[in-house]
Write an enzyme that holds these catalytic residues in place. Structure first.
Site, PDB file in Angstrom:
ATOM      1  N   CYS A   1       2.726  -4.772   6.812  1.00 27.93           N
ATOM      2  CA  CYS A   1       2.552  -4.735   5.361  1.00 27.93           C
ATOM      3  C   CYS A   1       3.839  -4.274   4.688  1.00 27.93           C
ATOM      4  CB  CYS A   1       1.406  -3.802   4.997  1.00 27.93           C
ATOM      5  SG  CYS A   1      -0.206  -4.332   5.620  1.00 27.93           S
TER       6      CYS A   1
ATOM      7  N   HIS B   1       0.827  -1.208   0.000  1.00 23.98           N
ATOM      8  CA  HIS B   1       0.000   0.000   0.000  1.00 23.98           C
ATOM      9  C   HIS B   1       0.861   1.256   0.000  1.00 23.98           C
ATOM     10  CE1 HIS B   1       0.919   0.713   4.243  1.00 23.98           C
ATOM     11  NE2 HIS B   1       0.469  -0.497   4.568  1.00 23.98           N
TER      12      HIS B   1
END
Length: 334
Positions: A156, A148
């Site tokens: 992440c 992202h």
């Protein structure tokens, strides 16, 4: 001026709270999700014999903090289109095993059109698909593991906003061209004999040796690796009838290794053994971690690279001018 700085700091502090975890979110960013591919990138594709809508594949390396996008060429094999520096990833080298461990996944995943999220709290996001069948068969837990934007990670892989727009557009265009899913290969490091030898003492070495089988297959063939799961482990390049799915906990069939991949494995194994025999204890990689910005630990190997790279980004993943960086230096770069 002081009041303005306080107001800005308060707004950014609120942004930090929102971005404290990798979550799907509900923020519309349709303009970013529909951004066209840069003309220079399209030109580069053409020069390399790739089509804008041709299939793609992603490889990612934690220790080097790099994400590679590969595209299928006119010959049918894949070639490297572009390498992106990863802005941030959390945890240390090794697989993700449990919800809340803040580890970024390692392994082989498939990304579909439904994995693309234009309404992410992190500008744009692409769901990796964790847990996959291997993860689930081993009892690993977790959700919302993504690539992202926003340059900020809690389990992440975070890119800056310009990068995620470009990667998102590449995925979107490949799906438009008919690709149903593309392979996402996440590795702890480039799986060379030297790196394997450096990490020989790691508790994860057996897992990484398994991943290396898939890594070697792609390196030799330059084609996506056929991935199955059986005996709670990855199995690569099994010749199975169309539509067959192995029992993730069941017995694995025998796989005939191609001569080229076997030759690479034998050569690498011999080189790894030779390197390990010559190494001193201080030559083996340390497993320590550092904490950076949000409290997310990152590997010692990546720390200096991350520190230098992220000086030019704010908390939202936008590039900032030298003037802004100077004004809010203690806030943006600590």
């Amino acid at each position: 001026m002081f009041a303005r700085r306080l107001a800005t700091a308060a707004l950014m502090g609120a942004g930090m709270m929102v971005l404290a975890a990798c979550q799907p979110g509900s923020i519309d960013d349709l303009m970013g999700s529909e951004a066209p591919l840069p003309a220079a990138l399209v030109k580069d594709m053409r020069a390399k014999g790739m089509g804008q809508h041709s299939p793609m594949l992603v490889r990612l390396f934690k220790e080097e903090s790099e994400l590679e996008v590969w595209k299928q060429t006119d010959s049918g094999t894949y070639a490297l289109l572009k390498t992106y520096p990863i802005c941030a990833w959390s945890g240390k080298l090794g697989p993700k095993r449990a919800e809340g461990d803040r580890q970024a996944p390692e392994g082989f995943y498939n990304i579909t059109r439904g994995s693309l999220n234009p309404r992410s709290q992190h500008h744009l996001s692409i769901n990796i698909g964790y847990p996959n069948r291997y993860d689930a068969s081993n009892g690993f837990t977790g959700q919302h593991l993504m690539v992202h934007g926003s340059c900020n990670s809690s389990g992440c892989y975070a890119m800056d906003n310009e990068q995620i727009e470009e990667i998102y557009a590449l995925a979107r265009e490949s799906f438009t061209g008919g690709q149903r899913n593309f392979q996402f290969q996440a590795y702890p490091f480039r799986m060379t004999p030297k790196n394997m030898a450096r990490h020989k003492n790691s508790e994860h070495y057996a897992f990484w040796s398994m991943l290396k089988q898939g890594y070697d297959s792609f390196e030799v063939t330059k084609r996506p690796v056929k991935v199955d799961v059986c005996e709670r482990r990855y199995l690569f390049n099994a010749a199975l009838p169309e539509g067959t799915e192995l029992d993730a906990a069941g017995a694995c069939p025998t796989v005939q290794e191609s001569p080229a991949i076997a030759a690479r494995r034998i050569s690498d194994d011999a080189e790894i053994a030779s390197l390990v025999a010559k190494m001193n204890p201080s030559d083996f990689a340390m497993q320590s971690t550092f904490t950076y910005r949000t409290g997310d630990p990152i590997t010692a190997e990546a720390y200096a690279r991350e520190q230098n790279r992220r000086q030019g980004y704010d908390r939202l993943g936008n590039r900032v001018t030298p003037a802004k960086t100077s004004m809010f230096g203690s806030l943006l770069n600590r």
